[in-house]
Design an enzyme around this catalytic site. Structure first.
Site, PDB file in Angstrom:
ATOM      1  N   PRO A   2       0.838  -1.213   0.000  1.00 47.67           N
ATOM      2  CA  PRO A   2       0.000   0.000   0.000  1.00 47.67           C
ATOM      3  C   PRO A   2       0.865   1.253   0.000  1.00 47.67           C
ATOM      4  O   PRO A   2       1.791   1.370   0.782  1.00 47.67           O
ATOM      5  CB  PRO A   2      -0.782  -0.095   1.313  1.00 47.67           C
ATOM      6  CG  PRO A   2      -0.570  -1.485   1.809  1.00 47.67           C
ATOM      7  CD  PRO A   2       0.710  -1.978   1.226  1.00 47.67           C
ATOM      8  N   GLU A   3       0.580   2.153  -0.916  1.00 46.54           N
ATOM      9  CA  GLU A   3       1.302   3.416  -0.975  1.00 46.54           C
ATOM     10  C   GLU A   3       0.343   4.543  -0.607  1.00 46.54           C
ATOM     11  O   GLU A   3      -0.780   4.290  -0.200  1.00 46.54           O
ATOM     12  CB  GLU A   3       1.888   3.588  -2.378  1.00 46.54           C
ATOM     13  CG  GLU A   3       2.865   2.457  -2.705  1.00 46.54           C
ATOM     14  CD  GLU A   3       3.679   2.718  -3.955  1.00 46.54           C
ATOM     15  OE1 GLU A   3       3.710   3.868  -4.416  1.00 46.54           O
ATOM     16  OE2 GLU A   3       4.288   1.779  -4.462  1.00 46.54           O
ATOM     17  N   HIS A 113      -4.827 -14.052  11.073  1.00 47.44           N
ATOM     18  CA  HIS A 113      -4.095 -12.868  10.609  1.00 47.44           C
ATOM     19  C   HIS A 113      -4.759 -11.563  11.024  1.00 47.44           C
ATOM     20  O   HIS A 113      -4.282 -10.487  10.687  1.00 47.44           O
ATOM     21  CB  HIS A 113      -3.962 -12.893   9.087  1.00 47.44           C
ATOM     22  CG  HIS A 113      -3.307 -14.137   8.573  1.00 47.44           C
ATOM     23  ND1 HIS A 113      -2.024 -14.497   8.910  1.00 47.44           N
ATOM     24  CD2 HIS A 113      -3.761 -15.125   7.755  1.00 47.44           C
ATOM     25  CE1 HIS A 113      -1.725 -15.648   8.326  1.00 47.44           C
ATOM     26  NE2 HIS A 113      -2.766 -16.047   7.622  1.00 47.44           N
ATOM     27  N   ARG A 172      23.024  16.504  -4.884  1.00 50.04           N
ATOM     28  CA  ARG A 172      22.791  15.072  -4.660  1.00 50.04           C
ATOM     29  C   ARG A 172      23.078  14.336  -5.957  1.00 50.04           C
ATOM     30  O   ARG A 172      22.548  14.685  -7.006  1.00 50.04           O
ATOM     31  CB  ARG A 172      21.331  14.812  -4.261  1.00 50.04           C
ATOM     32  CG  ARG A 172      20.890  15.510  -2.969  1.00 50.04           C
ATOM     33  CD  ARG A 172      21.419  14.817  -1.729  1.00 50.04           C
ATOM     34  NE  ARG A 172      20.995  13.416  -1.647  1.00 50.04           N
ATOM     35  CZ  ARG A 172      19.906  13.028  -1.015  1.00 50.04           C
ATOM     36  NH1 ARG A 172      19.114  13.900  -0.436  1.00 50.04           N
ATOM     37  NH2 ARG A 172      19.597  11.746  -0.953  1.00 50.04           N
TER      38      ARG A 172
END
Ligand SMILES: [Zn+2]
Length: 291
Positions: A2-3, A113, A172
């Site tokens: 899941p994002e 679960h 960077r």
């Protein structure tokens, strides 16, 4: 995994069945790394509290309780947070799924679960937190107490600006894809959405972050937000275990342009989508459109 969009969809769908309700009883599985707060303490201290608000920072959900405490929830890799009466084959184990006809739908019953289960004083639908691989997290924070996981998060992806990305990228040399995934810079962009955003912004994932122009950073953040918002609108991506709180599937995976489409034609130019590995993450891009 899941994002941000999946977590935001979960927040929007779950909030109406959580906010304003007073917890009556807490059921948990036994102590494990899933519980940052011992389950016995949750069972002792949560009953009586009312949930006043459900918010999100990056991929964390935060239930604000009426006494100022906060319940921190993270879905990890396979976490599923949903209200009673949800039904989906994704809520079954792989073995149980395999034994079913493809269109069979079963009503969910708490199983081994289901690590957290909340009963409410109103006797209405219960709330379940199920997680097969247990990389999810639950932590109860006292009033004013913070968590290092939250403190180190950068600005939320939906609130980020191109200028913030530009500043963070100066000097960077890391690949821009890696910078997008760095949660301490911008919180909430995961692998799928990083690949999709880079495609929309027409940027090579391996480009050195420090060499992006301000304009490219602005376009990249705008692309990321477009992808995230569209995914939220379609209910997120249901690629593995993710389901919406009512048990239905998200649909964003059908709109992916490059992610996990190795060898398929680019939707814009027809060139085959290429897969490379950046920072141990699978990365998909069009070698023609993205420079
Ligand atoms: Zn292309």
């Amino acid at each position: 995994m899941p994002e941000l969009p999946e977590v935001e969809v979960t927040r929007r769908k779950l909030a109406p069945s959580l906010v304003g309700r007073r917890i009556a009883k807490v059921h948990t599985t036994r102590a494990s790394y899933f519980f940052l707060t011992p389950p016995a303490r949750l069972a002792r201290e949560l009953p009586g509290a009312r949930v006043d608000e459900l918010s999100r920072i990056g991929k964390y959900l935060i239930a604000l309780l009426d006494d100022g405490r906060r319940l921190l929830l993270h879905l990890g890799m396979t976490g599923q947070l949903f209200a009673e009466h949800a039904s989906s084959v994704r809520l079954l184990s792989a073995a149980a799924r395999a034994a079913l006809a493809p269109d069979a739908q079963l009503r969910f019953r708490p199983d081994v679960h289901t690590h957290l289960r909340l009963e409410f004083e109103d006797g209405g639908p219960e709330l379940f937190f199920r997680d097969v691989r247990k990389f999810g997290k639950v932590r109860l924070l006292g009033p004013g107490e913070s968590d290092p996981r939250l403190e180190k998060l950068g600005v939320d992806a939906l609130a980020a600006t191109g200028d913030e990305l530009f500043q963070a990228s100066r000097k960077r040399s890391v690949a821009v894809k890696s910078l997008l995934l760095a949660q301490q810079v911008i919180a909430g962009i995961g692998n799928i959405y990083a690949d999709e955003a880079l495609f929309l912004a027409k940027l090579r994932p391996r480009r050195a972050a420090g060499r992006l122009s301000r304009r490219e950073c602005v376009e990249l953040v705008a692309a990321a937000q477009r992808v995230l918002l569209r995914s939220i609108e379609t209910g997120g991506s249901s690629i593995s275990d993710y389901v919406m709180p009512d048990g239905s599937d998200g649909a964003y995976q059908d709109e992916r342009r490059v992610y996990a489409r190795t060898g398929e034609p680019c939707p814009d130019c027809g060139t085959r989508i290429k897969r490379i590995v950046i920072g141990a993450r699978s990365t998909h891009f069009c070698p023609h459109c993205q420079v």
